[in-house]
Motif scaffolding. Structure first.
Motif, short mmCIF file in Angstrom:
data_model
loop_
_atom_site.label_atom_id
_atom_site.label_comp_id
_atom_site.label_asym_id
_atom_site.label_seq_id
_atom_site.Cartn_x
_atom_site.Cartn_y
_atom_site.Cartn_z
N GLY A 140 0.78 -1.22 0.00
CA GLY A 140 0.00 0.00 0.00
C GLY A 140 0.81 1.28 0.00
O GLY A 140 0.36 2.29 0.54
N CYS A 141 2.02 1.28 -0.63
CA CYS A 141 2.84 2.50 -0.71
C CYS A 141 2.08 3.64 -1.36
O CYS A 141 2.29 4.81 -1.04
CB CYS A 141 4.11 2.24 -1.51
N VAL A 142 1.17 3.28 -2.29
CA VAL A 142 0.44 4.29 -3.06
C VAL A 142 -0.45 5.16 -2.19
O VAL A 142 -0.85 6.25 -2.61
CB VAL A 142 -0.41 3.58 -4.15
N ASN A 143 -0.75 4.73 -0.97
CA ASN A 143 -1.57 5.56 -0.08
C ASN A 143 -0.85 6.83 0.35
O ASN A 143 -1.49 7.84 0.66
CB ASN A 143 -1.96 4.76 1.16
N CYS A 144 0.48 6.80 0.37
CA CYS A 144 1.26 7.98 0.75
C CYS A 144 2.04 8.58 -0.41
O CYS A 144 2.21 9.80 -0.49
CB CYS A 144 2.24 7.63 1.87
N HIS A 145 2.55 7.71 -1.30
CA HIS A 145 3.47 8.15 -2.34
C HIS A 145 2.83 8.13 -3.73
O HIS A 145 2.06 7.22 -4.05
CB HIS A 145 4.71 7.26 -2.36
N ALA A 146 3.21 9.11 -4.55
CA ALA A 146 2.74 9.16 -5.94
C ALA A 146 3.87 8.78 -6.89
O ALA A 146 5.05 8.83 -6.54
CB ALA A 146 2.25 10.57 -6.27
N ILE A 147 3.50 8.37 -8.08
CA ILE A 147 4.46 8.08 -9.15
C ILE A 147 3.90 8.62 -10.47
O ILE A 147 2.70 8.88 -10.58
CB ILE A 147 4.72 6.57 -9.28
#
Length: 584
Positions: free
Chosen positions: A292-299
């Motif tokens: 769930g990195c996408v909950n904090c970080h964008a790409i």
């Protein structure tokens, strides 16, 4: 004698009147009305008021349940068409011909909470301040299935909302900060193993939707998904189910009840596809979505479109900036690189999962190409340093130390010569990465010129005084009496005394930048002087420390200390250096 009898007779008559009034009042109670209505619906004669009480044996004693004093028909199938609160309780297990739950034995508070001892609706539903377990109605009561059933894993019919919350707790990376025994072991945020035992469902929802509602100092970010009511309800229901006190223990469990150890299927072979799933918090080939990195970080994708959270730094360039080994170490323990990082420690990841995430991040190859200063800044800098260059970008509240404020002309004029190196090499011990593998020399020059232009540094004609670090044997600068006092090497012990006297209100007694006045100061906050990755950089020389103490730092809360003798300043620098060495 007769007079005494008269007094006794009067008292007896008064007692009789009070008794009659109390009986009349008792017959007018709300639950009595419900009971009369119930028997009227059945076409039967009202047998008289009755307190219906069920005693549920628990490990902590007897749970009193009088709910069916009002909910008279809860266990009667013939009352299925009656209005609330007289109707039959619907089946808990969907589609079951015969519900295994016998309400005549388990009562209502086991599942629904509330105050089982009360019979007045407001009290019975726990609708008053301070009651830890207000009524849970509808699907929310699934939080209490865990009291009797093993809910660590697997499926339980009728507990779909709870199970969705269990999945989302992992998918949304809540596990990265919060410990739940058997699920996660992080120590970044309050433990939630007994969250349901300590807090009401409403409190849990409120803490997710507005993290500062119950704790103004909370560092928990406000996630984008917190605006989705279904997601919040599922997670809060799951958390409400985290209770240490259960009705059933392993010794007195119902037949078939076995508390399983929570075994999470894990990724064992690293791959880009597995890393993509972990980043997104999605299951991969049967593995539990513990990511769930996408909950904090964008790409950014190859077209430059940005997607993801806005809490932590963008990760499009992180492998090119930091390298694979750094990123792996940072995932496991971010504070090994940034002393005050609030990123969770994902120490539960195995080697295959770490390698998978890093492999996926390595595939991100977006490059901006030709661009002017504004476009470069908006792409690479704005998320931290802000639209107005004031160091208050959307990510800034989650970064420690805070990004630099480039809107102040005197600050930019004083330190613009450092900007190129800071952009190219990064700033150790902070969230500022190195851009030398992404930006060309020309692009960095364009960015520096843009910052200088926007801060109006060139227009304000400010020139910072240039002073050199005094050496051992030089004359004391503040030798007013002309004694010819010569400087000695800095003494850490003397420096400690001076630091406690002149510096602790901002930098703190531990020199960690967390002094009592620190958070009342204007941006940026005081430096953490025991942040060894920052303090041990070549750029942070003794001369730089001397200049910052003597002259202050323009356009910040760091004032000049030119009233201090050079010997005192050298002693303070010696203390700071010794302190940093001890931290190593």
């Amino acid at each position: 004698m007769i007079k005494d009898y008269r007094i006794l007779a009067a008292l007896a008559f008064a007692g009789f009147i009070f008794f009659a009034l109390s009986m009349m009042k008792s017959m007018d109670l709300e639950f009595v009305k419900h009971q009369k209505a119930y028997y009227a619906e059945l076409g039967e004669e009202f047998p008289g008021m009755e307190y219906k009480q069920i005693n549920v044996k628990t490990s902590g004693g007897i749970m009193i349940d009088r709910c069916q004093t009002c909910h008279v028909g809860a266990s009667n199938p013939d009352a299925s068409g009656f209005a609330q609160p007289l109707t039959t309780h619907p089946p808990i297990v969907p589609g079951a011909e015969e519900d295994p739950h016998d309400f005549a034995k388990i009562g209502c508070t086991v599942c629904h909470d509330g105050n089982g001892r009360a019979v007045e609706i407001h009290d019975a539903h726990g609708e008053y301040h301070g009651w830890p377990a207000p009524l849970l109605s509808g699907q929310l009561s699934q939080a209490n299935c865990v009291r009797c059933h093993a809910m660590e894993s697997g499926h339980l019919a009728g507990a779909e909302l709870y199970e969705k919350g269990r999945t989302l707790f992992l998918e949304k990376a809540c596990w990265g900060c919060h410990t739940i025994e058997g699920i996660s072991s992080s120590s970044q945020a309050p433990e939630l193993t007994d969250a349901g035992g300590k807090f009401s469902y409403g409190y849990l929802v409120e803490s997710i939707v507005d993290p500062k509602a119950n704790d103004v100092n909370s560092k928990m970010p406000l996630f984008d998904w917190a605006h989705d009511e279904e997601t919040v309800a599922a997670i809060a229901t799951y958390l409400k189910g985290q209770q240490k006190e259960r009705l059933r223990s392993a010794e007195s469990a119902p037949i078939g009840y076995i508390k399983p150890k929570s075994e999470l299927a894990r990724i064992t072979e690293p791959s880009v596809a597995a890393g993509m799933s972990l980043f997104a918090g999605a299951p991969f080939e049967g593995s539990v979505a513990k990511g769930g990195c996408v909950n904090c970080h964008a790409i950014r994708n190859s077209d430059g479109n940005l997607a993801g959270g806005n809490i932590g730094p963008e990760l499009t360039w992180t492998i090119r900036q930091r390298g694979r080994d750094y990123v792996k170490e940072h995932i496991v323990n971010s504070r090994s690189h940034v002393a005050d990082s609030i990123m969770p420690t994902f120490k539960d990841y195995n080697d295959a999962e770490l390698e998978s995430v890093v492999s996926y991040l390595s595939t991100l190859d977006y490059e901006l190409g030709e661009a002017d200063g504004q476009k470069l800044y908006d792409t690479y800098c704005v998320s931290c340093h802000g639209d107005d260059l004031n160091g208050r970008g959307k990510l800034a509240p989650m970064l420690d130390p805070l990004p630099r404020d480039f809107s102040k002309g005197r600050f930019v004029s004083s330190y613009e010569t450092r900007f190129t190196d800071s952009i190219m090499e990064g700033v150790g011990g902070t969230s500022m990465p190195a851009w030398k593998n992404i930006l060309s020399d020309e692009q960095v020059g364009t960015l520096v010129a843009f910052i200088k232009e926007k801060s109006h540094a060139a227009e304000k004609s400010y020139t910072r005084m240039q002073v050199a670090l005094p050496k051992t044997g030089d004359l004391e600068r503040l030798d007013f009496k002309g004694k010819g006092t010569l400087l000695e090497a800095g003494d850490p012990e003397e420096g400690f005394e001076a630091f406690q006297k002149y510096c602790t209100s901002c930098h703190g007694k531990l020199a960690n930048g967390k002094g009592p006045n620190a958070y009342t100061l204007v941006h940026p906050l005081p430096r953490n002087l025991i942040n060894q990755d920052f303090m041990n950089q070549v750029a942070v020389s003794d001369e730089r420390l001397y200049q910052s103490i003597l002259l202050g730092v323009p356009d910040t809360s760091m004032p000049p200390h030119d009233h201090l003798k050079d010997q005192t300043i050298l002693d303070i620098i010696a203390f700071i250096r010794a302190n940093t060495e001890e931290a190593e």
